[in-house]
Design a protein around this motif. Structure first.
Motif, PDB file in Angstrom:
ATOM      1  N   ALA A 146      12.059  -2.447  10.337  1.00  0.00           N
ATOM      2  CA  ALA A 146      10.629  -2.441  10.011  1.00  0.00           C
ATOM      3  C   ALA A 146      10.328  -1.348   8.980  1.00  0.00           C
ATOM      4  CB  ALA A 146       9.802  -2.221  11.277  1.00  0.00           C
ATOM      5  N   VAL A 147      10.976  -0.194   9.112  1.00  0.00           N
ATOM      6  CA  VAL A 147      10.789   0.881   8.141  1.00  0.00           C
ATOM      7  C   VAL A 147      11.319   0.456   6.777  1.00  0.00           C
ATOM      8  CG1 VAL A 147      11.374   3.264   7.573  1.00  0.00           C
ATOM      9  CG2 VAL A 147      10.892   2.638   9.939  1.00  0.00           C
ATOM     10  N   LEU A 148      12.499  -0.201   6.746  1.00  0.00           N
ATOM     11  CA  LEU A 148      13.050  -0.684   5.486  1.00  0.00           C
ATOM     12  C   LEU A 148      12.134  -1.725   4.854  1.00  0.00           C
ATOM     13  CD1 LEU A 148      15.463  -0.616   3.548  1.00  0.00           C
ATOM     14  CD2 LEU A 148      16.543  -2.390   4.940  1.00  0.00           C
ATOM     15  N   THR A 149      11.554  -2.584   5.691  1.00  0.00           N
ATOM     16  CA  THR A 149      10.590  -3.570   5.183  1.00  0.00           C
ATOM     17  C   THR A 149       9.390  -2.880   4.556  1.00  0.00           C
ATOM     18  OG1 THR A 149      11.257  -5.135   6.911  1.00  0.00           O
ATOM     19  CG2 THR A 149       9.134  -5.523   5.836  1.00  0.00           C
ATOM     20  N   SER A 150       8.950  -1.772   5.166  1.00  0.00           N
ATOM     21  CA  SER A 150       7.815  -1.032   4.605  1.00  0.00           C
ATOM     22  C   SER A 150       8.145  -0.489   3.216  1.00  0.00           C
ATOM     23  CB  SER A 150       7.412   0.104   5.542  1.00  0.00           C
ATOM     24  OG  SER A 150       8.326   1.189   5.468  1.00  0.00           O
ATOM     25  N   LEU A 151       9.390  -0.066   2.998  1.00  0.00           N
ATOM     26  CA  LEU A 151       9.782   0.430   1.683  1.00  0.00           C
ATOM     27  C   LEU A 151       9.747  -0.696   0.645  1.00  0.00           C
ATOM     28  CD1 LEU A 151      12.757   2.789   2.586  1.00  0.00           C
ATOM     29  CD2 LEU A 151      10.432   3.433   1.939  1.00  0.00           C
ATOM     30  N   LEU A 152      10.190  -1.890   1.029  1.00  0.00           N
ATOM     31  CA  LEU A 152      10.142  -3.032   0.109  1.00  0.00           C
ATOM     32  C   LEU A 152       8.695  -3.384  -0.232  1.00  0.00           C
ATOM     33  CD1 LEU A 152      12.933  -5.275   1.692  1.00  0.00           C
ATOM     34  CD2 LEU A 152      13.108  -3.769  -0.318  1.00  0.00           C
ATOM     35  N   ILE A 153       7.826  -3.361   0.791  1.00  0.00           N
ATOM     36  CA  ILE A 153       6.410  -3.653   0.538  1.00  0.00           C
ATOM     37  C   ILE A 153       5.806  -2.569  -0.345  1.00  0.00           C
ATOM     38  CG2 ILE A 153       4.155  -3.998   1.598  1.00  0.00           C
ATOM     39  CD1 ILE A 153       5.568  -5.016   4.086  1.00  0.00           C
ATOM     40  N   ALA A 154       6.213  -1.303  -0.119  1.00  0.00           N
ATOM     41  CA  ALA A 154       5.701  -0.198  -0.931  1.00  0.00           C
ATOM     42  C   ALA A 154       6.092  -0.368  -2.397  1.00  0.00           C
ATOM     43  CB  ALA A 154       6.211   1.129  -0.388  1.00  0.00           C
ATOM     44  N   ALA A 155       7.347  -0.794  -2.639  1.00  0.00           N
ATOM     45  CA  ALA A 155       7.784  -1.040  -4.021  1.00  0.00           C
ATOM     46  C   ALA A 155       6.947  -2.146  -4.661  1.00  0.00           C
ATOM     47  CB  ALA A 155       9.269  -1.394  -4.043  1.00  0.00           C
ATOM     48  N   ALA A 156       6.723  -3.220  -3.900  1.00  0.00           N
ATOM     49  CA  ALA A 156       5.885  -4.306  -4.416  1.00  0.00           C
ATOM     50  C   ALA A 156       4.452  -3.828  -4.642  1.00  0.00           C
ATOM     51  CB  ALA A 156       5.909  -5.485  -3.438  1.00  0.00           C
ATOM     52  N   ALA A 196       8.292  10.087   3.981  1.00  0.00           N
ATOM     53  CA  ALA A 196       6.910  10.547   3.847  1.00  0.00           C
ATOM     54  C   ALA A 196       6.440  10.509   2.396  1.00  0.00           C
ATOM     55  CB  ALA A 196       6.782  11.963   4.407  1.00  0.00           C
ATOM     56  N   LEU A 197       7.347  10.627   1.450  1.00  0.00           N
ATOM     57  CA  LEU A 197       6.954  10.589   0.030  1.00  0.00           C
ATOM     58  C   LEU A 197       6.381   9.230  -0.373  1.00  0.00           C
ATOM     59  CD1 LEU A 197       9.829  12.686  -1.571  1.00  0.00           C
ATOM     60  CD2 LEU A 197       7.423  13.329  -1.327  1.00  0.00           C
ATOM     61  N   PRO A 198       7.089   8.104  -0.096  1.00  0.00           N
ATOM     62  CA  PRO A 198       6.444   6.814  -0.404  1.00  0.00           C
ATOM     63  C   PRO A 198       5.187   6.575   0.435  1.00  0.00           C
ATOM     64  CG  PRO A 198       8.556   6.479   0.696  1.00  0.00           C
ATOM     65  CD  PRO A 198       8.494   7.913   0.291  1.00  0.00           C
TER      66      PRO A 198
END
Length: 316
Positions: free
Chosen positions: A185-195, A146-148
């Motif tokens: 899909a959740v892990l992919t969202s974290l990578l997109i969030a970092a980008a 929830a933080l990212p």
């Protein structure tokens, strides 16, 4: 028509392959289990349970994909932030005010939403797999994630041109992962969030530089404009007054045209048996586009006249 019938009709007409994914199964489960003629909003989200958080994130994030800064991103970004805060504090289902929970959902609208959701899910589920990296979709993982998600919501709120897209994509990937129970899909969202964080930093840096350059050019143009008018004997106060009048007239015309365009979209044209329905739809669409184009031109004219007034009075 009962929701059971909607589910069975959709399954029969669409085939089993289309509705065998995790999101499709949840939508069909809602169609089968909701028995009342007009279920309340609270009943729907209670049946969705934790998946309701993902669905709400998805519905609120899709409009934020539009690369428009200002109030549009602020409104949807704020709503996404409220949902992310609920996830952060461990909510298992979406909290809603009691007045909203009691509001009924029209049966016709619910059928349309489920059918549209099934069409969308059939496309989105091609790359999804249920219970993959499941430890990323549990309650504890959602609280950490929830933080990212909250950071992405804040990024959407910021009035940065083209700054909505990548944070919105990260939120969409996370919401789909929550709904489907797919940790990848959740892990992919974290990578997109970092980008998205890197992209936002780049936009802020380049945007500040571009804004400074544009302000310098505009100030020079304002100086040349005032000098040119004074050289031909035009009083700057009178010219500013004329620009103000035209700005008010153009603004009033723009407001009237936007209101008319919105009403046109909501209005249903009278049925004419002699007219082809397709031709009638095309005519309505053309008129709507013409109204939007006229309203946009009037808005641009009002902005130009207002900018001219500010340059003439020395504000720029």
């Amino acid at each position: 028509m009962a929701m059971n019938d909607v589910a069975s009709n959709d399954e029969v007409s669409s085939g089993p392959r289309r509705h065998n994914g995790p999101i499709s199964r949840r939508l069909l489960a809602i169609a089968r289990t909701v028995r009342s003629e007009e279920p309340s909003v609270g009943e729907l989200f209670d049946r969705l349970e934790a998946e309701g958080l993902g669905l709400t994130l998805l519905l609120l994030t899709i409009p934020a994909l539009l690369p428009l800064p200002g109030p549009f991103g602020m409104v949807f970004g704020t709503l996404v932030a409220l949902v992310a805060l609920q996830i952060l504090f461990g909510a298992e289902r979406l909290w809603l005010p009691e007045t909203l929970r009691r509001r009924p959902v029209p049966q016709r609208l619910l059928r349309k939403v489920i059918r549209a959701g099934l069409d969308w899910a059939g496309f989105a589920e091609r790359g999804l797999r249920e219970d993959r990296l499941v430890w990323l979709t549990g309650r504890s993982a959602r609280m950490l994630l929830a933080l990212p998600l909250l950071l992405m919501a804040v990024t959407i709120i910021l009035p940065i041109p083209m700054g909505n897209v990548m944070p919105a994509l990260a939120l969409i990937a996370a919401s789909i992962g929550f709904m489907a129970g797919d940790g990848l899909a959740v892990l992919t969202s974290l990578l997109i969030a970092a980008a998205a964080v890197v992209w936002t930093a780049v936009l802020l840096y380049t945007g500040a530089a571009a804004a400074d350059y544009a302000a310098t050019l505009l100030a020079r143009f304002a100086v040349h404009l005032r000098a040119m008018l004074e050289s031909v004997g035009v009083d700057l106060g009178f010219a500013a007054g004329v620009a103000t009048v035209f700005a008010v007239l153009a603004g009033a015309a723009a407001l009237a045209l936007w209101v008319h365009a919105v009403r046109h979209r909501r209005r249903r044209a009278p049925m004419d048996p002699a007219q082809d329905p397709r031709e009638r739809s095309r005519a309505l669409a053309r008129r709507g586009r013409n109204l939007v184009a006229a309203a946009s031109l009037a808005t641009a004219a009002a902005a130009i006249f207002l900018g001219t007034r500010l340059m003439l009075t020395g504000w720029i």
